[in-house]
Design a protein around this motif. Sequence first.
Motif, PDB file in Angstrom:
ATOM      1  N   GLY A  57       0.808  -1.212   0.000  1.00 17.35           N
ATOM      2  CA  GLY A  57       0.000   0.000   0.000  1.00 17.35           C
ATOM      3  C   GLY A  57       0.842   1.263   0.000  1.00 17.35           C
ATOM      4  N   GLY A  58       0.299   2.308   0.615  1.00 10.91           N
ATOM      5  CA  GLY A  58       0.980   3.587   0.682  1.00 10.91           C
ATOM      6  C   GLY A  58       0.406   4.594  -0.284  1.00 10.91           C
ATOM      7  N   LEU A  59       1.183   5.633  -0.560  1.00 13.14           N
ATOM      8  CA  LEU A  59       0.789   6.712  -1.463  1.00 13.14           C
ATOM      9  C   LEU A  59       1.701   6.721  -2.671  1.00 13.14           C
ATOM     10  CD1 LEU A  59       0.336   9.620   1.126  1.00 13.14           C
ATOM     11  CD2 LEU A  59      -1.415   8.047   0.273  1.00 13.14           C
ATOM     12  N   VAL A  60       1.108   6.858  -3.845  1.00 12.39           N
ATOM     13  CA  VAL A  60       1.873   6.953  -5.102  1.00 12.39           C
ATOM     14  C   VAL A  60       1.502   8.248  -5.801  1.00 12.39           C
ATOM     15  CG1 VAL A  60       2.073   4.447  -5.367  1.00 12.39           C
ATOM     16  CG2 VAL A  60       0.111   5.641  -6.356  1.00 12.39           C
ATOM     17  N   PRO A  61       2.404   8.784  -6.622  1.00 12.46           N
ATOM     18  CA  PRO A  61       2.122  10.066  -7.296  1.00 12.46           C
ATOM     19  C   PRO A  61       0.992   9.950  -8.311  1.00 12.46           C
ATOM     20  CG  PRO A  61       4.474   9.541  -7.337  1.00 12.46           C
ATOM     21  CD  PRO A  61       3.764   8.307  -6.908  1.00 12.46           C
ATOM     22  N   THR A  62       0.232  11.027  -8.422  1.00 15.22           N
ATOM     23  CA  THR A  62      -0.747  11.192  -9.491  1.00 15.22           C
ATOM     24  C   THR A  62      -0.384  12.460 -10.253  1.00 15.22           C
ATOM     25  OG1 THR A  62      -2.246  12.477  -8.092  1.00 15.22           O
ATOM     26  CG2 THR A  62      -2.525  10.077  -8.094  1.00 15.22           C
ATOM     27  N   ALA A  63      -1.207  12.841 -11.216  1.00 12.43           N
ATOM     28  CA  ALA A  63      -0.893  14.015 -12.030  1.00 12.43           C
ATOM     29  C   ALA A  63      -0.743  15.274 -11.184  1.00 12.43           C
ATOM     30  CB  ALA A  63      -1.976  14.213 -13.086  1.00 12.43           C
ATOM     31  N   ASN A  64      -1.579  15.408 -10.160  1.00 12.27           N
ATOM     32  CA  ASN A  64      -1.569  16.644  -9.373  1.00 12.27           C
ATOM     33  C   ASN A  64      -1.254  16.448  -7.902  1.00 12.27           C
ATOM     34  OD1 ASN A  64      -2.480  18.285 -11.623  1.00 12.27           O
ATOM     35  ND2 ASN A  64      -4.487  17.329 -11.346  1.00 12.27           N
ATOM     36  N   SER A  65      -1.199  15.197  -7.422  1.00 10.16           N
ATOM     37  CA  SER A  65      -1.006  14.968  -5.997  1.00 10.16           C
ATOM     38  C   SER A  65      -0.504  13.542  -5.774  1.00 10.16           C
ATOM     39  CB  SER A  65      -2.339  15.195  -5.247  1.00 10.16           C
ATOM     40  OG  SER A  65      -2.163  15.043  -3.863  1.00 10.16           O
ATOM     41  N   THR A  66      -1.065  12.871  -4.780  1.00  4.91           N
ATOM     42  CA  THR A  66      -0.788  11.459  -4.545  1.00  4.91           C
ATOM     43  C   THR A  66      -2.106  10.746  -4.271  1.00  4.91           C
ATOM     44  OG1 THR A  66      -0.444  11.852  -2.171  1.00  4.91           O
ATOM     45  CG2 THR A  66       1.523  11.827  -3.566  1.00  4.91           C
ATOM     46  N   ALA A  67      -2.099   9.426  -4.375  1.00  4.00           N
ATOM     47  CA  ALA A  67      -3.298   8.639  -4.122  1.00  4.00           C
ATOM     48  C   ALA A  67      -2.918   7.358  -3.404  1.00  4.00           C
ATOM     49  CB  ALA A  67      -4.016   8.315  -5.432  1.00  4.00           C
ATOM     50  N   THR A  68      -3.835   6.852  -2.610  1.00  9.14           N
ATOM     51  CA  THR A  68      -3.638   5.591  -1.907  1.00  9.14           C
ATOM     52  C   THR A  68      -3.639   4.438  -2.913  1.00  9.14           C
ATOM     53  OG1 THR A  68      -4.720   6.495   0.046  1.00  9.14           O
ATOM     54  CG2 THR A  68      -4.547   4.103  -0.087  1.00  9.14           C
ATOM     55  N   THR A  69      -2.771   3.448  -2.669  1.00  7.98           N
ATOM     56  CA  THR A  69      -2.629   2.345  -3.611  1.00  7.98           C
ATOM     57  C   THR A  69      -2.795   0.998  -2.915  1.00  7.98           C
ATOM     58  OG1 THR A  69      -1.151   1.360  -5.268  1.00  7.98           O
ATOM     59  CG2 THR A  69      -0.123   2.190  -3.278  1.00  7.98           C
ATOM     60  N   ASP A  70      -3.029  -0.034  -3.730  1.00  4.76           N
ATOM     61  CA  ASP A  70      -3.087  -1.409  -3.230  1.00  4.76           C
ATOM     62  C   ASP A  70      -1.867  -2.214  -3.690  1.00  4.76           C
ATOM     63  OD1 ASP A  70      -3.614  -1.671  -5.923  1.00  4.76           O
ATOM     64  OD2 ASP A  70      -5.601  -2.575  -5.677  1.00  4.76           O
ATOM     65  N   LEU A  71      -0.867  -1.541  -4.216  1.00 10.71           N
ATOM     66  CA  LEU A  71       0.327  -2.203  -4.733  1.00 10.71           C
ATOM     67  C   LEU A  71       1.051  -2.999  -3.642  1.00 10.71           C
ATOM     68  CD1 LEU A  71       2.169   0.345  -7.059  1.00 10.71           C
ATOM     69  CD2 LEU A  71       1.490  -1.985  -7.662  1.00 10.71           C
ATOM     70  N   VAL A  72       1.477  -4.205  -4.000  1.00  9.99           N
ATOM     71  CA  VAL A  72       2.316  -5.028  -3.135  1.00  9.99           C
ATOM     72  C   VAL A  72       3.517  -5.461  -3.960  1.00  9.99           C
ATOM     73  CG1 VAL A  72       2.500  -7.131  -1.756  1.00  9.99           C
ATOM     74  CG2 VAL A  72       0.349  -5.842  -1.794  1.00  9.99           C
ATOM     75  N   GLN A  73       4.701  -5.147  -3.479  1.00  4.97           N
ATOM     76  CA  GLN A  73       5.912  -5.523  -4.201  1.00  4.97           C
ATOM     77  C   GLN A  73       6.895  -6.188  -3.249  1.00  4.97           C
ATOM     78  OE1 GLN A  73       6.051  -1.564  -5.622  1.00  4.97           O
ATOM     79  NE2 GLN A  73       5.676  -2.117  -7.743  1.00  4.97           N
ATOM     80  N   HIS A  90      -7.554  -4.147  -0.607  1.00  6.65           N
ATOM     81  CA  HIS A  90      -8.083  -2.799  -0.767  1.00  6.65           C
ATOM     82  C   HIS A  90      -6.929  -1.801  -0.743  1.00  6.65           C
ATOM     83  CE1 HIS A  90      -8.663  -2.605   3.923  1.00  6.65           C
ATOM     84  NE2 HIS A  90      -7.412  -2.685   3.571  1.00  6.65           N
ATOM     85  N   LYS A  91      -7.207  -0.585  -1.174  1.00  4.47           N
ATOM     86  CA  LYS A  91      -6.195   0.465  -1.141  1.00  4.47           C
ATOM     87  C   LYS A  91      -6.050   0.946   0.294  1.00  4.47           C
ATOM     88  CE  LYS A  91      -7.091   1.898  -5.898  1.00  4.47           C
ATOM     89  NZ  LYS A  91      -7.479   2.996  -6.812  1.00  4.47           N
ATOM     90  N   VAL A  92      -4.803   1.063   0.758  1.00  2.00           N
ATOM     91  CA  VAL A  92      -4.565   1.388   2.157  1.00  2.00           C
ATOM     92  C   VAL A  92      -3.242   2.122   2.296  1.00  2.00           C
ATOM     93  CG1 VAL A  92      -3.455  -0.857   2.581  1.00  2.00           C
ATOM     94  CG2 VAL A  92      -4.478   0.389   4.512  1.00  2.00           C
ATOM     95  N   ASN A  93      -3.200   3.103   3.201  1.00  5.85           N
ATOM     96  CA  ASN A  93      -1.945   3.765   3.544  1.00  5.85           C
ATOM     97  C   ASN A  93      -1.748   3.689   5.057  1.00  5.85           C
ATOM     98  OD1 ASN A  93      -2.979   6.397   4.827  1.00  5.85           O
ATOM     99  ND2 ASN A  93      -3.952   6.529   2.803  1.00  5.85           N
ATOM    100  N   HIS A  94      -0.534   3.968   5.507  1.00  3.89           N
ATOM    101  CA  HIS A  94      -0.220   3.866   6.936  1.00  3.89           C
ATOM    102  C   HIS A  94      -0.650   2.507   7.504  1.00  3.89           C
ATOM    103  CE1 HIS A  94      -0.179   8.261   6.286  1.00  3.89           C
ATOM    104  NE2 HIS A  94       0.683   8.308   7.298  1.00  3.89           N
ATOM    105  N   ALA A  95      -0.487   1.461   6.698  1.00  5.14           N
ATOM    106  CA  ALA A  95      -0.930   0.132   7.116  1.00  5.14           C
ATOM    107  C   ALA A  95       0.000  -0.462   8.173  1.00  5.14           C
ATOM    108  CB  ALA A  95      -0.985  -0.793   5.904  1.00  5.14           C
ATOM    109  N   ASN A  96      -0.531  -1.435   8.908  1.00  2.00           N
ATOM    110  CA  ASN A  96       0.248  -2.193   9.880  1.00  2.00           C
ATOM    111  C   ASN A  96       0.473  -3.583   9.291  1.00  2.00           C
ATOM    112  OD1 ASN A  96      -0.404   0.018  11.763  1.00  2.00           O
ATOM    113  ND2 ASN A  96      -2.407  -0.962  11.886  1.00  2.00           N
TER     114      ASN A  96
END
Length: 357
Positions: A57-73, A90-96
């Motif tokens: 998860g976390g935040l990834v860049p968008t055209a004008n800001s950032t958005a919450t993501t569901d990415l797992v790497q 689901h999309k989540v930031n500040h996850a535990n």
Amino acid sequence: MPCSRSALGLMVLGLLGVATAAPSCGPGQWVNLTSIPQPRQEHATAAIGDSIIAIVGGLVPTANSTATTDLVQLYDVTTDTWHTAAPAPHKVNHANAAGVGGRLYLLGGLVEAPLSSGLTMNWVATRACYVYDPAVDAWSEIAPMPSGTEKGSAVVGVHEGMIYLAGGMTVLQTGYQDAVTSVVAFNTTSGAWQRLEAAAAELPESRQHAAGAVIGDSFYVVGGRRYGQLYHKDTVFELNLTDLAAGWKVSAARMPVSRGGLSGGAVGGNFYAFGGEGNVDAATGVFNQTERYSPLSVQWTEMAPMPVPRHGTQAIGMGGRIYIPGGGLQQDGKSISVGGGPVIFQHPTTHFDAYCP
């Protein structure tokens, strides 16, 4: 490009041959590693076994800001390579997040909630919890956090199959954020949340955006903040996990530099704290400090500073190194012109490095 489920399972189980060697470094040195595939910050970081690091998860860049993501790497420390896994449910930031028994646990975190008048950001805690099995590259739902205990940005510790979540926050929105004292635990053997004894169930003071780790039988919560970015702290809280009735203790050794939004990890019986935000003396608002805490001597020591100062990431100690993937290059919400270009308010990075104690 995502790898196949079978290839991913082999990779995580450590059965693939070593394609490249991870760069070496000596004591007290920093080493650059293969960049993470996507700039991101406010993601969870966890170890799966002794060779895989997951970022969730976390935040990834968008055209004008950032958005919450569901990415797992997933990063393989033996080959210095990244692979994309099945996305989080689901999309989540500040996850535990924590790794136990070769599986990855995602416990709560912050999710995007509807905006109302005056709000440009509204993230609230979720109770939803899941476990990821790398052998089949799939997520399964598990028992949610008990009602009223949901939170993100907690300090995560693992001890004998138990995952402990200390402090954290339930809301982060435009102009407001909270901080909690609660400490909760998930039993990975029974698959149930477990009530702690009263003395262990509350931190001495509310904290979020702190760092910490389990060293031996003790769980440490280091630094962090109460509410806004400038309300950072220099405390070290300690809990003996074999004697919960004794409750939390406050170490006499304060951090040399108070800060929140820091990351930290344990290697060789010591805890290392890195970076953070809320630095009024830096143009970016980010700290570059690296400091070592010795539980044995109860002393702090200043170490080589971060070559690329960051906040909004988490560190993992593994194999004698401490790995720090991604993070934010500037204090969130602080307006900065980068290279004479447009003003930005968040600056996630792909940078990935490790510190060698």
